[in-house]
Scaffold this motif. Sequence first.
Motif, short mmCIF file in Angstrom:
data_model
loop_
_atom_site.label_atom_id
_atom_site.label_comp_id
_atom_site.label_asym_id
_atom_site.label_seq_id
_atom_site.Cartn_x
_atom_site.Cartn_y
_atom_site.Cartn_z
N TYR A 14 0.83 -1.20 0.00
CA TYR A 14 0.00 0.00 0.00
C TYR A 14 0.87 1.26 0.00
CZ TYR A 14 -3.21 3.64 1.47
OH TYR A 14 -3.93 4.80 1.53
N HIS A 15 0.58 2.19 -0.93
CA HIS A 15 1.38 3.42 -1.05
C HIS A 15 0.50 4.66 -1.16
CE1 HIS A 15 5.02 1.09 -1.40
NE2 HIS A 15 4.55 0.42 -2.45
N GLY A 16 -0.73 4.58 -0.69
CA GLY A 16 -1.64 5.73 -0.77
C GLY A 16 -1.47 6.67 0.41
N ASP A 17 -2.50 7.48 0.64
CA ASP A 17 -2.51 8.41 1.77
C ASP A 17 -2.44 7.63 3.08
OD1 ASP A 17 -2.76 10.56 0.05
OD2 ASP A 17 -4.95 10.59 0.17
N SER A 18 -1.92 8.28 4.10
CA SER A 18 -1.87 7.66 5.42
C SER A 18 -3.28 7.33 5.90
CB SER A 18 -1.19 8.61 6.41
OG SER A 18 -1.16 8.04 7.70
N VAL A 19 -3.45 6.12 6.41
CA VAL A 19 -4.76 5.67 6.87
C VAL A 19 -4.64 5.01 8.24
CG1 VAL A 19 -5.77 5.35 4.57
CG2 VAL A 19 -4.52 3.46 5.65
N LYS A 20 -5.71 5.11 9.00
CA LYS A 20 -5.82 4.38 10.25
C LYS A 20 -6.62 3.10 9.98
CE LYS A 20 -6.39 6.83 14.04
NZ LYS A 20 -6.96 7.76 15.07
N MET A 21 -6.20 2.00 10.59
CA MET A 21 -6.86 0.73 10.31
C MET A 21 -6.84 -0.17 11.54
SD MET A 21 -6.60 -1.62 6.90
CE MET A 21 -4.91 -2.15 7.04
N ILE A 22 -8.00 -0.74 11.87
CA ILE A 22 -8.10 -1.75 12.91
C ILE A 22 -7.65 -3.07 12.30
CG2 ILE A 22 -9.66 -2.98 14.46
CD1 ILE A 22 -11.41 -0.41 14.46
N MET A 23 -6.68 -3.71 12.93
CA MET A 23 -5.95 -4.82 12.31
C MET A 23 -6.36 -6.19 12.85
SD MET A 23 -3.85 -3.19 10.20
CE MET A 23 -2.26 -3.97 9.94
N ASN A 24 -7.64 -6.38 13.10
CA ASN A 24 -8.10 -7.69 13.57
C ASN A 24 -8.12 -8.67 12.40
OD1 ASN A 24 -10.32 -6.07 12.50
ND2 ASN A 24 -11.67 -7.74 13.11
N ALA A 25 -7.38 -9.74 12.51
CA ALA A 25 -7.30 -10.68 11.39
C ALA A 25 -6.50 -11.92 11.79
CB ALA A 25 -6.65 -10.03 10.17
#
Length: 325
Positions: free
Chosen positions: A51-62
Amino acid sequence: MSSKYSVLTYESDIYVKRNWINLGDYVQSTAAKQFLPSVDTFIPRDHMNAYHGDSVKMIMNAWYMDLPENFPPSDAINPLYVSIHINSTIVDKIFTPESIAHFKKFQPIGCRDFYTRDLLISKGIDAYYSGCMTLTLGQTYKRDNVTDDVYFIDVMYDSMTLSELVRQPLRFGKRLLNGRAFEFAHRSKVLKKHFDAELLKNAKFETQIIPYISAEEGFKLADDFLRRLANAKLVVTSRIHTALPCLAMGTPVIFVNGGFKNKIDNCRFDGLFDFFNRIDVDANADSTTNFEFNGEKIGMQSKISNKTLHHDYAEQLIEKCRSFA
C-alpha cells in the motif's frame, strides 16, 4: 487535516486461483468497519506491504496470514492491533527482525486467543488477550425481528460425510491412509443424539465457505448473514465467526467442538471455548454438553441461554476502537 480510514479485505490472486473465501473474514472486517467514521480505501490483508496511498488508520483484527513474507505492513498504515491471530503454520516465516520491530512499535498487541498472546510474549512483544472483534457486532446488529429459523452452519466441517469425501478423491485418499475415512457418520451421530427430528428436518444447513467475490460483495453478504443470524431462533455451528457474532447479538448459539484434527484449527480456539454453550465431541464421536436445556433432545421449543463471560471483553474492545477512530 482529518484522518482517513481503511479496512482489511481479502482480494488477492491466491484467492482467485483457489476460487473460494471464508465469509467469516468479511464478518471480522465488518466488526472493525462499524467503528470507523468513513472507509476511504480497501487494503487486502495479504498485500498491506504494497500500500502506497494516503496515510490511513486501520483496525488490524485478522488471521495472519496466507503470505507471511508480505508482513509487516506499509508505513502509510497506522494500525490498531486487536483481536489478531498468528497461526502456528507460519510462525517460522512471519517473525523476521522487521516484523518483531513493527509489533514492538505498536505494542501492546491485542490477541484473540491465548496461543497468539503467549507466542508474541515469547518474542519479547507486549501482548494481551483481547477476545475477538466480532464480539462487538451487537453495536450494529440488533435482535429486533426474531424468526423461527434454525441454522446449522458448518457443523463438524472437517468430519466429512461419505458423499462429501467422494467428491474430493484426493482428500478421500489421504483419509484412507490416516484412518479418518470412516468418520463419515460422526456428524450424523452427534446431531441425532442432541437434536430432535423435527428441528433437524426444518433447519437450514449452510456454509461460510463461498466462491471468490469482490470486497464490495463480501461486505454485502456479511451484512445479510449477520442480519439473519441476529434474528434466528437458534444457531448451531463449528465456526467461531458464526458463534461469536451470535453471542454479541444475543442469538442462542451452540458451538459443536469436534472434528478438528489439525494444528491450523486447534491453536485458534484457546481462550474462546469457555464463552460458548458447547457440544464436545471426542475422536469416536461420543459427545457431551456443558449446558442445560429442557427435554431429552434440543427441539423447536427448547430454551437455550447463552453464557455471559464475553461481556467484559466486548466492552473493552468497543472502548478501545472508539478511542482509536
